[in-house]
Each structure stands twice: as C-alpha cells, then as structure tokens.
Design a protein around this motif. Sequence first.
Motif, PDB file in Angstrom:
ATOM      1  N   ASP A 177      36.161  38.106  36.362  1.00 21.21           N
ATOM      2  CA  ASP A 177      36.307  36.849  35.622  1.00 21.21           C
ATOM      3  C   ASP A 177      36.480  37.106  34.126  1.00 21.21           C
ATOM      4  O   ASP A 177      37.265  36.419  33.455  1.00 21.21           O
ATOM      5  CB  ASP A 177      35.077  35.968  35.847  1.00 21.21           C
ATOM      6  N   TRP A 180      40.091  39.438  33.732  1.00 22.51           N
ATOM      7  CA  TRP A 180      41.355  38.863  34.191  1.00 22.51           C
ATOM      8  C   TRP A 180      41.362  37.341  34.266  1.00 22.51           C
ATOM      9  O   TRP A 180      42.428  36.735  34.340  1.00 22.51           O
ATOM     10  CB  TRP A 180      41.711  39.424  35.566  1.00 22.51           C
ATOM     11  N   GLU A 182      41.629  33.863  35.775  1.00 23.21           N
ATOM     12  CA  GLU A 182      42.166  33.331  37.019  1.00 23.21           C
ATOM     13  C   GLU A 182      43.202  34.244  37.647  1.00 23.21           C
ATOM     14  O   GLU A 182      43.555  34.081  38.814  1.00 23.21           O
ATOM     15  CB  GLU A 182      42.775  31.945  36.776  1.00 23.21           C
ATOM     16  N   ASP A 183      43.715  35.205  36.873  1.00 21.48           N
ATOM     17  CA  ASP A 183      44.728  36.133  37.400  1.00 21.48           C
ATOM     18  C   ASP A 183      44.060  37.373  37.978  1.00 21.48           C
ATOM     19  O   ASP A 183      44.365  38.516  37.601  1.00 21.48           O
ATOM     20  CB  ASP A 183      45.707  36.535  36.293  1.00 21.48           C
ATOM     21  N   ALA A 184      43.138  37.150  38.883  1.00 24.10           N
ATOM     22  CA  ALA A 184      42.348  38.253  39.428  1.00 24.10           C
ATOM     23  C   ALA A 184      43.209  39.176  40.280  1.00 24.10           C
ATOM     24  O   ALA A 184      43.989  38.721  41.123  1.00 24.10           O
ATOM     25  CB  ALA A 184      41.195  37.699  40.261  1.00 24.10           C
ATOM     26  N   PRO A 185      43.069  40.500  40.081  1.00 19.46           N
ATOM     27  CA  PRO A 185      43.808  41.461  40.906  1.00 19.46           C
ATOM     28  C   PRO A 185      43.065  41.719  42.214  1.00 19.46           C
ATOM     29  O   PRO A 185      41.965  41.208  42.437  1.00 19.46           O
ATOM     30  CB  PRO A 185      43.797  42.722  40.031  1.00 19.46           C
TER      31      PRO A 185
END
Length: 222
Positions: A177, A180, A182-185
Amino acid sequence: MKVLIVEDNHHVAETLADYLELEGYTIDCAYHGLSAIQLVKDNHYDVIIMDIMMPKVDGISAVKKMREEIMCDIPILFLSAKDSLEDKIAAFQAGGDDYLIKPFAMEELCLRLQALACRGARKDIGLLCFADITINQATGEVLRADRPIKLSRIQLKILSLLMKRAPAIVSRQEVIDTVWGEDAPGSDALRSHVYGLRNAIDKDFVETRLETIHGQGYRLKA
C-alpha cells in the motif's frame, strides 16, 4: 537576522515583532501553522519562533511537518504558556531546538535567538537512521557503515518504510500500500524487490539487517 514569528494572538505577535525590529531583526509573521509552513517553503529564515496552541495546525504538528515533509533545517524556538514536562518533551520530539515559557523577558528571548542563529541550520534533518544504515531523504543517498549502497527507486521506498518503523514488523500489505498504492504488483514482484534490497544492504556484511518474518512481513533488526 530574519525571524519568522508564528503566533495566533495578533497583539502578542505585533509586540514581539515591534521589539525585535527595534533590535535590528527582520520579521515575518504567521498566525497559524498552515501559513507558517507555506512561508517556510517560500522564504529563508535564521530562526523560527513557534507558539503551540493555534488554529488549523498547532505548533507541534506544524514543526513535525516542517521537519519530516519539507526538510526544514531552521532552528526553532517554541514560545508557549504550556509549561509541563510533557509539553516540552512533545516540542523537542517534534523537532524543536529550544523552549521558552510565557511570560518571559524580551532580553532573554533575544539571547536565545542569537544562540540558535549562531548554532546554525540543523544537520540531522532529512536523515533516517537505524543501526548502521542511514538514508538521506533529500538526496536518496544510502549508507551502511559509511559505505554507499545503490538501490532502485522501489527498493529505496521499501527501505525508507522499514527504517521509519524499525524494529517493528511491517506487513506485506502495508509495504504494498505504501510503495504502490492501488497499482499493486503481484507477490512475485514484491518478493523480487525485497530479495534485491536484502542483497544490496546485507551483502559483504557479517550482520544481516533485513529479516523476513514468515506470515507477518518484514523488519530491520539491529
């Protein structure tokens, strides 16, 4: 000497400004913490005089934000009627350099301002330190035992988070969190970055710093 007075009581601020101007100081005034933060972003000051009880943003919160977010290294004198030990501890922990209790003698205020100005800018602002690892947040430089460590942008973000929380455990989800959003890998990407970070900061050192706590997350150990 240029001084910023942060005081929500206009009469008190004007009295201080009038006296200090007669002593040869150049003065700016702010009447709450938000205004003070903006003035510090836009101007250079030799010393800041900071009240504690103010609207919008109080003095403790304003100083903490100045130190941690905009890397303000200006000496700060807290000027407050709050006289408990707890108040003083909070002020110094937020980043204050001196504390003067109201009421006070103007001559003493001037002496303290001069002492702070002579001491000069803080040298520790913007540094994250844990054990033998140091991060300069302004430059991104990382040292372990005075040896430069090269990190990628993601590795630096992960290490900064772990440094701020050390020696507490930081969960995998909190790392994701924070780094990244909301663009979690995928989990493999995080594992790869942590592996690279561990190699960078622990390779060639006898003691390891980065520890994986299975099922919980990561932490730095002393």
